[in-house]
Design a protein around this motif. Structure first.
Motif, PDB file in Angstrom:
ATOM      1  N   ALA A  37       0.822  -1.209   0.000  1.00  0.00           N
ATOM      2  CA  ALA A  37       0.000   0.000   0.000  1.00  0.00           C
ATOM      3  C   ALA A  37       0.852   1.254   0.000  1.00  0.00           C
ATOM      4  CB  ALA A  37      -0.915   0.012   1.222  1.00  0.00           C
ATOM      5  N   VAL A  38       2.108   1.118   0.431  1.00  0.00           N
ATOM      6  CA  VAL A  38       2.948   2.293   0.617  1.00  0.00           C
ATOM      7  C   VAL A  38       4.399   1.933   0.351  1.00  0.00           C
ATOM      8  CG1 VAL A  38       3.299   1.865   3.087  1.00  0.00           C
ATOM      9  CG2 VAL A  38       3.438   4.185   2.230  1.00  0.00           C
ATOM     10  N   LEU A  39       5.173   2.918  -0.085  1.00  0.00           N
ATOM     11  CA  LEU A  39       6.620   2.771  -0.234  1.00  0.00           C
ATOM     12  C   LEU A  39       7.277   3.857   0.601  1.00  0.00           C
ATOM     13  CD1 LEU A  39       9.172   1.562  -1.454  1.00  0.00           C
ATOM     14  CD2 LEU A  39       8.844   3.016  -3.451  1.00  0.00           C
ATOM     15  N   GLY A  40       7.992   3.446   1.657  1.00  0.00           N
ATOM     16  CA  GLY A  40       8.604   4.381   2.588  1.00  0.00           C
ATOM     17  C   GLY A  40      10.025   4.746   2.207  1.00  0.00           C
ATOM     18  N   LEU A  41      10.407   6.000   2.527  1.00  0.00           N
ATOM     19  CA  LEU A  41      11.700   6.547   2.107  1.00  0.00           C
ATOM     20  C   LEU A  41      12.409   7.226   3.260  1.00  0.00           C
ATOM     21  CD1 LEU A  41      10.365   8.325  -1.093  1.00  0.00           C
ATOM     22  CD2 LEU A  41      11.604   6.166  -1.042  1.00  0.00           C
ATOM     23  N   ASN A  42      13.729   7.345   3.108  1.00  0.00           N
ATOM     24  CA  ASN A  42      14.499   8.216   3.984  1.00  0.00           C
ATOM     25  C   ASN A  42      14.151   9.673   3.670  1.00  0.00           C
ATOM     26  OD1 ASN A  42      16.109   7.365   1.441  1.00  0.00           O
ATOM     27  ND2 ASN A  42      16.984   9.343   1.967  1.00  0.00           N
ATOM     28  N   PRO A  43      14.501  10.633   4.544  1.00  0.00           N
ATOM     29  CA  PRO A  43      14.246  12.039   4.201  1.00  0.00           C
ATOM     30  C   PRO A  43      14.907  12.413   2.879  1.00  0.00           C
ATOM     31  CG  PRO A  43      14.852  11.841   6.515  1.00  0.00           C
ATOM     32  CD  PRO A  43      15.086  10.495   5.899  1.00  0.00           C
ATOM     33  N   LEU A  44      14.192  13.174   2.074  1.00  0.00           N
ATOM     34  CA  LEU A  44      14.691  13.622   0.770  1.00  0.00           C
ATOM     35  C   LEU A  44      15.149  15.075   0.822  1.00  0.00           C
ATOM     36  CD1 LEU A  44      11.864  12.078  -1.467  1.00  0.00           C
ATOM     37  CD2 LEU A  44      14.055  11.045  -0.825  1.00  0.00           C
ATOM     38  N   HIS A  45      15.384  15.588   2.027  1.00  0.00           N
ATOM     39  CA  HIS A  45      15.721  16.992   2.220  1.00  0.00           C
ATOM     40  C   HIS A  45      17.004  17.384   1.482  1.00  0.00           C
ATOM     41  CE1 HIS A  45      12.748  16.614   5.250  1.00  0.00           C
ATOM     42  NE2 HIS A  45      13.518  16.144   6.207  1.00  0.00           N
ATOM     43  N   ALA A  46      17.057  18.671   1.146  1.00  0.00           N
ATOM     44  CA  ALA A  46      18.260  19.222   0.520  1.00  0.00           C
ATOM     45  C   ALA A  46      19.423  19.211   1.499  1.00  0.00           C
ATOM     46  CB  ALA A  46      17.998  20.653   0.054  1.00  0.00           C
ATOM     47  N   LEU A  47      20.554  18.720   1.027  1.00  0.00           N
ATOM     48  CA  LEU A  47      21.779  18.761   1.813  1.00  0.00           C
ATOM     49  C   LEU A  47      22.577  19.991   1.363  1.00  0.00           C
ATOM     50  CD1 LEU A  47      22.514  14.927   1.964  1.00  0.00           C
ATOM     51  CD2 LEU A  47      21.302  16.363   3.598  1.00  0.00           C
TER      52      LEU A  47
END
Length: 715
Positions: free
Chosen positions: A199-209
């Motif tokens: 139902a879902v695909l989870g990710l690490n934070p995609l924040h700008a480095l």
């Protein structure tokens, strides 16, 4: 009043806790030095009397006795607002203008210096404008009508029992990426996960480095939580790449091949490959698609201009920071904006404005990177839904930002100087933890009408069906440590919990995005109950879910409103846990204070393996007479796919409405993403999957795990 008493009085007014109990049961009371430094970090005068007067003056100066935003409970059948007119009496006229048009209004008389203003029930959810007038005085404040609970899709409502796949996006290896997982890999994985029933695909934070310092790689220590890491862009999917031989030739094939073959993500090498090509494609965009003065020649150009307009000043400031950061020399150990010339410290200075005019094209390049990253993330989210992800992408929001980054530079009043956030001592870190992240000043946050908090929620709910809030206890309190001091010398600082929780719920509904609260660690009393009432999913890890005797709780004892997982990025994988890979790393890196600590850790792990087998046996998943196969007497533990399947099925049987499966566990990886307490000694945030996703998706393991989890979830 003595200074110590005065400090405690001001600390109480400012929301600094004067007492807490750490995870080891030790009662802690911050000393005078800690209180003084934290009061200063909140932007208050160093003299306690002056600080108390400043707080009182701010409260007295509030228009009609109201903060800049008043939050109204949407479910209240008789909502009211108490006003304090500036002259203490008379008639107050009011008008509420709804954000989508329409409104309501009326008038109320003042009695004993206060006017109780009734609002109509059933006002629309959203951010409205309340205009007040009395005896020649007027004011306008924000009025947020917010629900008590977050949005839940049907796949997470009562009785639902779905599952999802999680991954560290950077770790994905594929035949097409350039040494780091990218948004095209995400689209492919989301599509296939959906086809397998996730139902879902989870990710690490995609924040700008930090684009100018790619060696700073932790997704939980970002430059900005509202922008994206451009390294996730699939360069070959950028408009114009296929038609532009010059751009394609800027990345030598041998270098791409070497990056793909690397055991670890080499962020600097990936950046060196991608940046020249992206710059060439941006020049193509300017020449072919954009006109002068903010105009556009093509649909592609119009989409970029619309993105710029929608993102507004926040995007401009971020892009300006990126241009400044690459303009001024720095090295890996010293890349803070505080090392720039003093005139460049203030984002509102005339020198910054002059820099922006002189480097307008470069600043627009960094805006282009954000547009393309957002475009590709949106395409990946759409691919997942097309494949069958009923909820969609599960994004992750870090608890804070790096004090040397764009967010801290762009809004220096909001970010408290002189302090860092972390955690008090616990069993895993008896010295406490200093995360090196900049705390948000709760006094300024309230003064701003919570606008920065709302903006961060919106940015991270974009293209998402679920948002995981890291260290969700930060909605109520954060552990602040005076800069340069030990982590044991901190104190908890309170945040406007009720208001922040309502705003999370409001944005959740506006984005149709559910919320998971990462509630591991030291949790305040009653906090989880409040989260449950707000329909925020708890985050439950199998190794932490224990009975009082130390045994693992049964699947039927898991809370229903929860996401259950075998591990997190900070914990060993299933195979790593069983084989003790994390213990081996701590031994090799001399992280244990003495041999007895290592012996105790090893002994506890041996006990936990046995307890886990017993829990599996109670569920009929592993026969007790087979325990010796996995724990040979006098030998090393043995991990097999069968054992991993049994643990996954154990979790899948839980009452939790969402069960998460790590892609690393499907593939049998033994190494974890991050080893807490280390930086460069362990390859944190750089590990790559051993097998490319093409093999994982085509192989038998994902199909097998998906089938057994789906079957267990249906029973």
């Amino acid at each position: 009043m003595r200074r110590a008493e005065a400090l405690r009085h001001v600390a109480g007014l400012a929301g600094i806790n004067l007492r807490h109990v750490d995870a080891l049961g030790v009662v802690c009371e911050p000393d005078d030095e800690t209180l003084s430094r934290l009061i200063a970090a909140l932007g208050l005068p160093s003299d306690p009397d002056e600080a108390a007067a400043a707080l009182a003056a701010e409260a007295d100066s509030a228009a009609f006795g109201l903060d800049s935003v008043r939050i109204v409970a949407a479910e209240d059948p008789n909502p009211t607002i108490t006003l304090r007119p500036p002259d203490g009496g008379g008639r107050v006229e009011w008008q509420c203008r709804f954000e989508d048009g329409g409104g309501c209004g009326g008038a109320v008389e003042t009695r004993d210096g206060e006017a109780v203003m009734p609002l109509p029930p059933g006002m629309p959810l959203g951010y409205h404008r309340l205009e007040l007038a009395a005896a020649g005085s007027g004011a306008a404040i924000g009025l947020a009508v917010a629900p008590a609970a977050c949005y839940l899709p049907s796949a997470l409502r009562e009785g639902a029992r779905g599952w999802g796949l999680t991954t560290q996006l950077y770790s994905l290896r594929s035949a097409g990426n350039w040494g780091i997982g990218d948004f095209s890999d995400l689209a492919r994985l989301g599509r296939e996960a959906g086809r397998h029933g996730a139902a879902v695909l989870g990710l690490n934070p995609l924040h700008a480095l930090f684009a100018a310092e790619p060696r700073h790689v932790s997704p939980y220590s970002p430059s900005s939580r509202s922008q994206l890491d451009y390294l996730y862009i699939d360069v070959t999917a950028v408009p114009g790449f296929a038609e532009n031989a010059t751009a394609r030739g800027l990345a030598p094939e041998p270098a791409i091949t070497a990056a793909r073959a690397a055991d670890l993500v080499d962020h600097a090498a990936v950046a060196a490959l991608k940046r020249p090509v992206l710059e060439a494609l941006f020049r193509r965009l300017r020449k072919r698609d954009l006109g002068s003065g903010g105009s556009a020649r093509t649909a592609v150009g119009a989409a970029f201009r619309e993105f710029q307009r929608d993102c507004g000043e926040a995007l401009i400031r971020f892009a300006t920071f990126e241009a400044l950061h690459e303009h001024f020399p720095h090295d890996y150990g010293n890349f803070s904006w505080r090392g720039w010339p003093a005139a460049m410290h203030d984002p509102n200075s005339t020198e910054i404005a002059a820099f922006a005019r002189a480097h307008a094209e470069r600043i627009e390049f960094f805006q282009f990177l954000q547009w393309e990253a957002d475009r590709q993330l949106g395409a990946a989210a759409a691919a997942g839904h097309e494949g069958g992800l009923s909820i969609g992408l599960y994004r992750d929001a870090a608890v804070g930002v790096d004090p040397h980054g764009a967010e801290a530079w762009a809004d220096q009043e909001l970010v408290a100087p002189g302090a860092a956030i972390g955690a008090p001592p616990d069993a895993l870190s008896r010295a406490g933890q200093d995360w090196g992240l900049a705390p948000i000043n709760p006094l300024v946050l309230r003064r701003r009408g919570f606008a920065p908090f709302i903006a961060a929620l919106r940015a991270n709910m974009r293209h998402a069906g679920i948002l995981r809030i890291d260290h969700v206890m930060s909605l109520q309190r954060l552990y602040w440590i005076p800069s340069g001091g030990p982590a044991t010398a901190g104190a908890y600082v309170n945040y406007p919990f009720a208001e922040l929780l309502r705003l999370v719920a409001l944005e959740s509904h506006r984005h149709h995005c559910a919320v998971i609260g990462e509630d591991l660690g030291t949790v305040p009393e009653g906090f989880r109950e409040t989260m449950r009432e707000a329909e925020i999913l708890s985050y439950r890890i199998v190794n932490f879910e224990r009975r009082q005797d130390g045994g693992f709780i049964a699947p039927s004892d898991y809370p229903a409103l929860a996401a259950a997982s075998a591990a997190t990025h900070d914990l060993p994988t299933l195979k790593g846990f069983w084989l003790g890979s994390d213990i081996g790393w701590r031994r090799r890196l001399s992280l244990y204070p003495d041999p007895r600590a290592e012996t105790a850790d090893s002994g506890e792990r041996h006990r936990d393996r046995r307890l886990l087998l017993e829990a599996l046996a109670e569920q009929g998943l592993i026969a007790s007479e087979r325990f010796d196969e996995f724990l040979p007497p006098g030998g090393e533990p043995v991990y097999t796919a069968e054992l991993g399947d049994a643990i996954h099925e154990f979790l899948a049987r839980s009452r939790a409405r969402l069960m998460l499966v790590q892609l690393e566990d499907v593939a049998g990886e033994s190494e974890q993403a991050n080893l807490p307490g280390t930086t460069d000694a362990h390859p944190n945030w750089r590990r790559r999957m051993a097998s490319p996703i093409e093999e994982i998706l085509a192989g038998p393991d994902l199909a097998r795990v998906a089938a057994l989890v789906a079957a267990a979830r249906q029973t």
